[in-house]
Motif scaffolding. Structure first.
Motif, PDB file in Angstrom:
ATOM      1  N   GLY A  39       0.803  -1.208   0.000  1.00  0.00           N
ATOM      2  CA  GLY A  39       0.000   0.000   0.000  1.00  0.00           C
ATOM      3  C   GLY A  39       0.838   1.259   0.000  1.00  0.00           C
ATOM      4  O   GLY A  39       1.760   1.401   0.795  1.00  0.00           O
ATOM      5  N   CYS A  40       0.521   2.195  -0.908  1.00  0.00           N
ATOM      6  CA  CYS A  40       1.229   3.473  -0.968  1.00  0.00           C
ATOM      7  C   CYS A  40       0.290   4.533  -1.533  1.00  0.00           C
ATOM      8  O   CYS A  40      -0.444   4.277  -2.496  1.00  0.00           O
ATOM      9  CB  CYS A  40       2.471   3.354  -1.849  1.00  0.00           C
ATOM     10  N   PRO A  41       0.306   5.754  -0.966  1.00  0.00           N
ATOM     11  CA  PRO A  41      -0.556   6.822  -1.483  1.00  0.00           C
ATOM     12  C   PRO A  41      -0.011   7.472  -2.749  1.00  0.00           C
ATOM     13  O   PRO A  41      -0.704   8.264  -3.387  1.00  0.00           O
ATOM     14  CB  PRO A  41      -0.588   7.832  -0.324  1.00  0.00           C
ATOM     15  N   ASN A  49       9.138  -0.695  -6.708  1.00  0.00           N
ATOM     16  CA  ASN A  49       8.283  -1.782  -6.235  1.00  0.00           C
ATOM     17  C   ASN A  49       6.825  -1.536  -6.615  1.00  0.00           C
ATOM     18  O   ASN A  49       5.987  -1.287  -5.748  1.00  0.00           O
ATOM     19  CB  ASN A  49       8.410  -1.926  -4.707  1.00  0.00           C
ATOM     20  N   PRO A  50       6.492  -1.612  -7.889  1.00  0.00           N
ATOM     21  CA  PRO A  50       5.108  -1.354  -8.300  1.00  0.00           C
ATOM     22  C   PRO A  50       4.110  -2.332  -7.692  1.00  0.00           C
ATOM     23  O   PRO A  50       2.936  -2.001  -7.537  1.00  0.00           O
ATOM     24  CB  PRO A  50       5.156  -1.484  -9.827  1.00  0.00           C
ATOM     25  N   GLU A  51       4.582  -3.522  -7.303  1.00  0.00           N
ATOM     26  CA  GLU A  51       3.692  -4.497  -6.675  1.00  0.00           C
ATOM     27  C   GLU A  51       3.329  -4.093  -5.254  1.00  0.00           C
ATOM     28  O   GLU A  51       2.471  -4.714  -4.621  1.00  0.00           O
ATOM     29  CB  GLU A  51       4.333  -5.890  -6.685  1.00  0.00           C
ATOM     30  N   GLY A  52       3.963  -3.038  -4.739  1.00  0.00           N
ATOM     31  CA  GLY A  52       3.667  -2.570  -3.389  1.00  0.00           C
ATOM     32  C   GLY A  52       2.702  -1.409  -3.345  1.00  0.00           C
ATOM     33  O   GLY A  52       2.310  -0.978  -2.258  1.00  0.00           O
ATOM     34  N   PHE A 142      11.622  -1.004   7.800  1.00  0.00           N
ATOM     35  CA  PHE A 142      10.274  -1.171   7.273  1.00  0.00           C
ATOM     36  C   PHE A 142      10.100  -0.212   6.101  1.00  0.00           C
ATOM     37  O   PHE A 142      10.232   1.000   6.239  1.00  0.00           O
ATOM     38  CB  PHE A 142       9.232  -0.908   8.364  1.00  0.00           C
ATOM     39  N   SER A 143       9.824  -0.808   4.931  1.00  0.00           N
ATOM     40  CA  SER A 143       9.731  -0.041   3.703  1.00  0.00           C
ATOM     41  C   SER A 143       8.434  -0.425   3.002  1.00  0.00           C
ATOM     42  O   SER A 143       7.518  -0.926   3.615  1.00  0.00           O
ATOM     43  CB  SER A 143      10.972  -0.312   2.837  1.00  0.00           C
ATOM     44  N   GLY A 144       8.365  -0.180   1.694  1.00  0.00           N
ATOM     45  CA  GLY A 144       7.130  -0.499   1.008  1.00  0.00           C
ATOM     46  C   GLY A 144       7.283  -0.433  -0.498  1.00  0.00           C
ATOM     47  O   GLY A 144       8.376  -0.577  -1.027  1.00  0.00           O
ATOM     48  N   GLY A 145       6.134  -0.052  -1.163  1.00  0.00           N
ATOM     49  CA  GLY A 145       4.967   0.560  -0.578  1.00  0.00           C
ATOM     50  C   GLY A 145       5.332   1.715   0.322  1.00  0.00           C
ATOM     51  O   GLY A 145       6.392   2.289   0.277  1.00  0.00           O
TER      52      GLY A 145
END
Length: 314
Positions: A39-41, A49-52, A142-145
């Motif tokens: 999840g990312c805004p 990481n487009p899958e995030g 902790f990253s992301g997304g």
């Protein structure tokens, strides 16, 4: 009252992850285990990481590995659709993203990006790398997304890490409510804060949102006691111009505290991922900045009296 203070560091809070990378040396000090939360805004055109980006599970398909054996179709719980061989039509509207086809595929041609975990389950896995952390001064990042998109889960993970004596870092784009940003900063040892573009309209054009709240949040963080590293992804044609570096240098040198700045060269990591996503955003490859471009970026920011590093670690 804090939006997170009511949450305790218990295993019952569940989050959604899409990757866990061991032996990372670019996401904070020492050797680290990087946990990627879904999840990312933002929808950055260069996202590694487009899958995030989506908060929901996504099926990723690797057609080059597909054997055409039909094992995925045999286990699919959806009638007349769902998981079929990679090279054949796939009805995304009926797929449950249950992961049954992933488990059945003998060639690992399918991957489910987005699995559930409780805080204690995750930290149990991370803690297996404690010897590397202790030998190098590392920890968990902790990253992301965008990890702040799951604030309750992230807070629970950070508290669990603190109880076990693990160094923590949170890599954030800064687009979250102010109270969430400040409380998470109070729970982690280090904040890795990304700044992508200083012009608000250009930021919106390349990421899908303006940067007003992001800059306000960074100023508020700088007024706190949080340890902060500024991270600037260098994207040729997007943010490598003189006007952006002038604005960036002015802003960073005006903060209540001076923070170390890390210039991160763009790398086309996502190019191979987008073709595997079920419905990828429109990502385009950018050019990779050469040593001269990186050196010039460093000099531009050093002119403002900033401590600048090329890459993700000191």
């Amino acid at each position: 009252m804090s939006t997170l203070a009511v949450f305790e560091p218990v295993a019952e809070i569940e989050g959604r992850l899409f990757n866990l990378q061991r032996c990372s040396v670019h996401d904070g000090p020492g050797i680290r285990t990087t946990v990627f939360l879904k999840g990312c805004p933002l929808e950055c055109a260069w996202c590694h990481n487009p899958e995030g980006i989506s908060a929901s599970p996504e099926l990723m398909l690797n057609g080059e590995r597909c054997l055409g054996c039909g094992a995925c179709s045999d286990v699919c719980p959806v009638v007349d659709g769902g998981a079929v061989a990679v090279g054949m039509p796939w009805d995304r509207t009926t797929c449950l993203r249950c992961g049954a086809c992933v488990e059945a595929c003998p060639a690992d041609a399918r991957e489910l990006a987005g699995t559930g975990s409780t805080a204690n389950e995750l930290v149990d896995v991370v803690e297996r790398d404690r010897p590397f952390f202790e030998a190098s001064g590392g920890g968990v990042t902790f990253s992301g997304g965008e990890p702040l998109s799951q604030p309750e889960f992230l807070a629970s993970c950070l508290r669990a890490c603190r109880v076990r004596g693990l160094h923590t870092a949170v890599d954030t784009c800064g687009l979250a409510p102010r109270e969430v940003v400040l409380e998470i900063a109070g729970l982690t040892d280090l904040v890795l804060f990304d700044l992508k573009q200083m012009d608000s309209e250009a930021h919106r054009r390349h990421t899908g949102a303006d940067n007003r709240l992001i800059l306000e949040n960074l100023r508020a963080l700088s007024s706190s006691e949080a340890e902060i590293w500024i991270r600037v992804p260098l994207i040729p044609g997007v943010n490598d111009d003189d006007a952006n570096f002038e604005a960036l240098g002015d802003f960073l040198s005006s903060l209540p505290r001076r923070h170390r700045v890390f210039v991160l060269p763009y790398h086309p990591t996502a190019v191979g991922k987008t073709s595997r996503l079920e419905g990828p955003p429109s990502f385009i490859p950018f050019s990779v900045p050469d040593a001269g471009t990186l050196g010039a970026a460093r000099q531009r920011l050093q002119a403002f009296g900033l401590d600048v590093v090329i890459g993700g670690s000191p």
